[in-house]
Every structure is written in structure tokens, then in C-alpha cells.
Design a protein around this motif. Structure first.
Motif, short mmCIF file in Angstrom:
data_model
loop_
_atom_site.label_atom_id
_atom_site.label_comp_id
_atom_site.label_asym_id
_atom_site.label_seq_id
_atom_site.Cartn_x
_atom_site.Cartn_y
_atom_site.Cartn_z
N ALA A 37 -13.59 -27.39 28.84
CA ALA A 37 -14.60 -28.18 28.16
C ALA A 37 -14.00 -28.95 26.98
N ILE A 38 -13.12 -28.30 26.23
CA ILE A 38 -12.46 -28.96 25.10
C ILE A 38 -11.59 -30.12 25.59
N ARG A 41 -13.72 -33.05 26.70
CA ARG A 41 -14.30 -33.74 25.55
C ARG A 41 -13.25 -34.62 24.87
N LYS A 42 -12.05 -34.09 24.68
CA LYS A 42 -10.98 -34.88 24.05
C LYS A 42 -10.61 -36.09 24.90
N LEU A 43 -10.47 -35.87 26.21
CA LEU A 43 -10.12 -36.97 27.10
C LEU A 43 -11.21 -38.04 27.10
N GLN A 44 -12.46 -37.62 27.11
CA GLN A 44 -13.57 -38.58 27.10
C GLN A 44 -13.57 -39.40 25.81
N ALA A 45 -13.30 -38.75 24.68
CA ALA A 45 -13.26 -39.45 23.40
C ALA A 45 -12.13 -40.50 23.40
N LEU A 72 -2.23 -35.49 25.94
CA LEU A 72 -3.29 -34.50 26.20
C LEU A 72 -3.17 -33.95 27.63
N GLN A 73 -2.93 -34.82 28.56
CA GLN A 73 -2.79 -34.38 29.95
C GLN A 73 -1.59 -33.46 30.12
#
Length: 78
Positions: A37-38, A41-45, A72-73
Motif C-alpha cells: 500500500a505504501i 501510494r508513493k508511485l501514484q504521487a 522506488l521500483q
């Protein structure tokens, strides 16, 4: 007080070990769900920021955010 037989003690011990294993697996599963979930959320932001950088034609910001997205990936192994 009645003493328990060897078989009863072994059965109780086995059940205790089983409950500990189940609790560990459940904790592991919860950690995985939270981490996922974290990450999402970070990727979406970052995706939203990337879209804004594209809309504004901000090449420097786009490159910075692209690198952040890639990082991030890599960190989360996706």
C-alpha cells in the motif's frame, strides 16, 4: 491438581508451536500488505507529479521525477 499425561503435554506443546507459526505468518502477511500500500501510494504521487511536469513542459523536473520513480521500483523490487 491433576497432572497432565505425556501425550497431553506433547499435544499442548504442538498446539502452542502451531499458534506461534500462524501468528508469524499473519504478521508477515500484514507487513506485506502495508508495504504494498505504501509503495502504491508513493508511485501514484510520483505519477501525478510526472504528469504535471509534462503538462508544464518542465524537462528537468520530469527527469528528476523519472529517476525517483525508477528508484522506488528498484527499492521495492517491482
Amino acid at each position: 491438581m491433576k497432572e497432565k499425561s505425556y501425550a497431553e503435554l506433547m499435544k499442548a506443546s504442538a498446539m502452542k508451536r502451531k499458534r506461534k507459526k500462524e501468528a508469524f505468518v499473519l504478521d508477515l502477511y500484514v507487513d506485506m500488505v502495508i508495504s504494498d500500500a505504501i509503495l502504491n501510494r508513493k508511485l501514484q504521487a510520483v505519477k501525478v507529479k510526472l504528469d504535471k511536469a509534462l503538462d508544464c513542459k518542465n524537462k528537468k523536473m520530469f527527469i528528476t521525477l523519472s529517476n525517483e520513480y525508477i528508484q522506488l521500483q528498484k527499492e521495492y523490487g517491482s
